[in-house]
Design a protein around this motif. Structure first.
Motif, PDB file in Angstrom:
ATOM      1  N   SER A 154       7.109   9.105  -9.003  1.00  0.00           N
ATOM      2  CA  SER A 154       6.414   7.571  -8.975  1.00  0.00           C
ATOM      3  C   SER A 154       7.180   6.938  -9.805  1.00  0.00           C
ATOM      4  O   SER A 154       7.715   7.027 -10.663  1.00  0.00           O
ATOM      5  N   VAL A 155       7.170   5.458  -9.351  1.00  0.00           N
ATOM      6  CA  VAL A 155       7.792   4.452 -10.168  1.00  0.00           C
ATOM      7  C   VAL A 155       6.653   3.814 -10.963  1.00  0.00           C
ATOM      8  O   VAL A 155       5.646   3.438 -10.624  1.00  0.00           O
ATOM      9  N   CYS A 156       6.897   3.675 -12.421  1.00  0.00           N
ATOM     10  CA  CYS A 156       5.902   3.193 -13.179  1.00  0.00           C
ATOM     11  C   CYS A 156       6.395   2.221 -13.950  1.00  0.00           C
ATOM     12  O   CYS A 156       7.763   2.248 -14.660  1.00  0.00           O
ATOM     13  N   ARG A 157       5.529   1.256 -14.520  1.00  0.00           N
ATOM     14  CA  ARG A 157       6.164   0.014 -15.447  1.00  0.00           C
ATOM     15  C   ARG A 157       4.988  -0.469 -16.198  1.00  0.00           C
ATOM     16  O   ARG A 157       3.562  -0.402 -15.676  1.00  0.00           O
ATOM     17  N   THR A 158       4.902  -0.697 -17.618  1.00  0.00           N
ATOM     18  CA  THR A 158       3.932  -1.068 -18.158  1.00  0.00           C
ATOM     19  C   THR A 158       3.923  -2.629 -18.012  1.00  0.00           C
ATOM     20  O   THR A 158       5.176  -3.447 -18.848  1.00  0.00           O
ATOM     21  N   HIS A 163      -1.053  -2.653 -19.381  1.00  0.00           N
ATOM     22  CA  HIS A 163      -1.236  -1.823 -18.130  1.00  0.00           C
ATOM     23  C   HIS A 163      -0.317  -0.907 -17.606  1.00  0.00           C
ATOM     24  O   HIS A 163       0.675  -1.640 -17.200  1.00  0.00           O
ATOM     25  N   ASN A 164      -0.517   0.166 -17.569  1.00  0.00           N
ATOM     26  CA  ASN A 164       0.617   1.121 -16.752  1.00  0.00           C
ATOM     27  C   ASN A 164       0.359   1.204 -15.159  1.00  0.00           C
ATOM     28  O   ASN A 164      -0.621   1.580 -14.695  1.00  0.00           O
ATOM     29  N   ILE A 165       1.148   0.485 -14.360  1.00  0.00           N
ATOM     30  CA  ILE A 165       0.941   0.595 -13.023  1.00  0.00           C
ATOM     31  C   ILE A 165       2.029   1.437 -12.436  1.00  0.00           C
ATOM     32  O   ILE A 165       3.470   1.275 -12.829  1.00  0.00           O
ATOM     33  N   CYS A 166       1.771   2.376 -11.471  1.00  0.00           N
ATOM     34  CA  CYS A 166       2.506   3.043 -10.951  1.00  0.00           C
ATOM     35  C   CYS A 166       2.367   3.177  -9.439  1.00  0.00           C
ATOM     36  O   CYS A 166       1.432   3.050  -8.925  1.00  0.00           O
ATOM     37  N   ILE A 167       3.660   3.156  -8.683  1.00  0.00           N
ATOM     38  CA  ILE A 167       3.611   3.195  -7.396  1.00  0.00           C
ATOM     39  C   ILE A 167       3.868   4.742  -6.958  1.00  0.00           C
ATOM     40  O   ILE A 167       4.778   5.155  -7.303  1.00  0.00           O
ATOM     41  N   ASN A 198       1.236  -7.902   1.009  1.00  0.00           N
ATOM     42  CA  ASN A 198       2.048  -9.020   2.018  1.00  0.00           C
ATOM     43  C   ASN A 198       3.049  -9.641   0.788  1.00  0.00           C
ATOM     44  O   ASN A 198       2.103 -10.588  -0.046  1.00  0.00           O
ATOM     45  N   CYS A 199       3.973  -9.437   0.665  1.00  0.00           N
ATOM     46  CA  CYS A 199       4.956 -10.264  -0.224  1.00  0.00           C
ATOM     47  C   CYS A 199       5.262 -11.732  -0.045  1.00  0.00           C
ATOM     48  O   CYS A 199       5.576 -12.366  -0.756  1.00  0.00           O
ATOM     49  N   ARG A 200       5.133 -11.975   1.349  1.00  0.00           N
ATOM     50  CA  ARG A 200       5.312 -13.315   1.678  1.00  0.00           C
ATOM     51  C   ARG A 200       4.011 -14.327   1.426  1.00  0.00           C
ATOM     52  O   ARG A 200       4.179 -15.510   0.755  1.00  0.00           O
ATOM     53  N   ASP A 201       2.832 -13.843   1.502  1.00  0.00           N
ATOM     54  CA  ASP A 201       1.626 -14.605   1.142  1.00  0.00           C
ATOM     55  C   ASP A 201       1.308 -14.346  -0.047  1.00  0.00           C
ATOM     56  O   ASP A 201       0.157 -14.852  -0.514  1.00  0.00           O
ATOM     57  N   ARG A 202       1.565 -13.239  -0.730  1.00  0.00           N
ATOM     58  CA  ARG A 202       1.056 -12.789  -1.871  1.00  0.00           C
ATOM     59  C   ARG A 202      -0.391 -12.355  -2.024  1.00  0.00           C
ATOM     60  O   ARG A 202      -1.270 -12.723  -2.612  1.00  0.00           O
ATOM     61  N   THR A 203      -0.683 -11.715  -0.910  1.00  0.00           N
ATOM     62  CA  THR A 203      -1.979 -10.984  -0.748  1.00  0.00           C
ATOM     63  C   THR A 203      -1.940  -9.528  -0.583  1.00  0.00           C
ATOM     64  O   THR A 203      -0.772  -8.952  -0.398  1.00  0.00           O
ATOM     65  N   ARG A 204      -3.063  -8.901  -0.665  1.00  0.00           N
ATOM     66  CA  ARG A 204      -3.171  -7.514  -0.329  1.00  0.00           C
ATOM     67  C   ARG A 204      -4.444  -7.345   0.545  1.00  0.00           C
ATOM     68  O   ARG A 204      -5.535  -7.892   0.520  1.00  0.00           O
ATOM     69  N   ILE A 205      -4.230  -6.465   1.549  1.00  0.00           N
ATOM     70  CA  ILE A 205      -5.414  -6.039   2.548  1.00  0.00           C
ATOM     71  C   ILE A 205      -5.970  -4.848   2.136  1.00  0.00           C
ATOM     72  O   ILE A 205      -5.221  -3.757   2.196  1.00  0.00           O
ATOM     73  N   ILE A 257       5.210  -4.567  -7.056  1.00  0.00           N
ATOM     74  CA  ILE A 257       5.804  -4.158  -5.705  1.00  0.00           C
ATOM     75  C   ILE A 257       6.679  -4.951  -5.159  1.00  0.00           C
ATOM     76  O   ILE A 257       7.814  -4.742  -4.937  1.00  0.00           O
ATOM     77  N   CYS A 258       6.522  -6.360  -5.117  1.00  0.00           N
ATOM     78  CA  CYS A 258       7.334  -7.362  -4.480  1.00  0.00           C
ATOM     79  C   CYS A 258       8.487  -7.537  -5.451  1.00  0.00           C
ATOM     80  O   CYS A 258       9.792  -8.046  -4.785  1.00  0.00           O
ATOM     81  N   SER A 259       8.454  -7.504  -6.603  1.00  0.00           N
ATOM     82  CA  SER A 259       9.605  -7.787  -7.590  1.00  0.00           C
ATOM     83  C   SER A 259      10.768  -6.656  -7.717  1.00  0.00           C
ATOM     84  O   SER A 259      11.642  -6.846  -7.774  1.00  0.00           O
ATOM     85  N   PHE A 260       9.927  -5.383  -7.295  1.00  0.00           N
ATOM     86  CA  PHE A 260      10.845  -4.085  -7.638  1.00  0.00           C
ATOM     87  C   PHE A 260      11.381  -3.926  -6.262  1.00  0.00           C
ATOM     88  O   PHE A 260      12.731  -3.347  -6.240  1.00  0.00           O
ATOM     89  N   PHE A 261      11.020  -4.087  -5.070  1.00  0.00           N
ATOM     90  CA  PHE A 261      11.409  -3.979  -3.624  1.00  0.00           C
ATOM     91  C   PHE A 261      12.154  -4.977  -3.207  1.00  0.00           C
ATOM     92  O   PHE A 261      12.012  -6.260  -3.007  1.00  0.00           O
TER      93      PHE A 261
END
Length: 95
Positions: free
Chosen positions: A24-28, A32-36, A66-73, A91-95
């Motif tokens: 997993s890819v993690c970043r603080t 907050h520790n956020i992991c994909i 959704n990286c275009r609209d900056r939303t999540r479903i 997610i959108c900045s990493f990929f």
């Protein structure tokens, strides 16, 4: 005896190649520790990602980012804007 150790070593090596550990890819970000945990890019809508993330060790179910609209479903179909410095931005900045 050495022959069996070599066979056992090859068996262990073949298992690690066939079944690698899940990475997993993690970043603080802002304390907050956020992991994909898993991520898959849409072929048709390349700006969308299906991802499972954990925030501070709490797993979220798979959601569509959704990286275009900056939303999540969410899984219940509700469309939510990205939180500032949250998982969607990561997610959108990493990929």
């Amino acid at each position: 005896m050495e022959k069996w150790i070599a066979v056992l070593g090859l068996l262990v090596l073949s298992w690690t190649v066939a079944f690698p550990a899940e990475a997993s890819v993690c970043r603080t970000i802002k304390d907050h520790n956020i992991c994909i945990l898993s991520i898959k890019r849409s072929a048709k809508y390349y700006w969308r990602y299906r991802a499972a993330v954990s925030i501070d060790g709490v797993k979220r179910p798979v959601e569509i980012y959704n990286c275009r609209d900056r939303t999540r479903i969410r899984q219940d179909g509700l469309v939510v804007s990205f939180e500032p410095d949250g998982a969607g931005e990561f997610i959108c900045s990493f990929f």
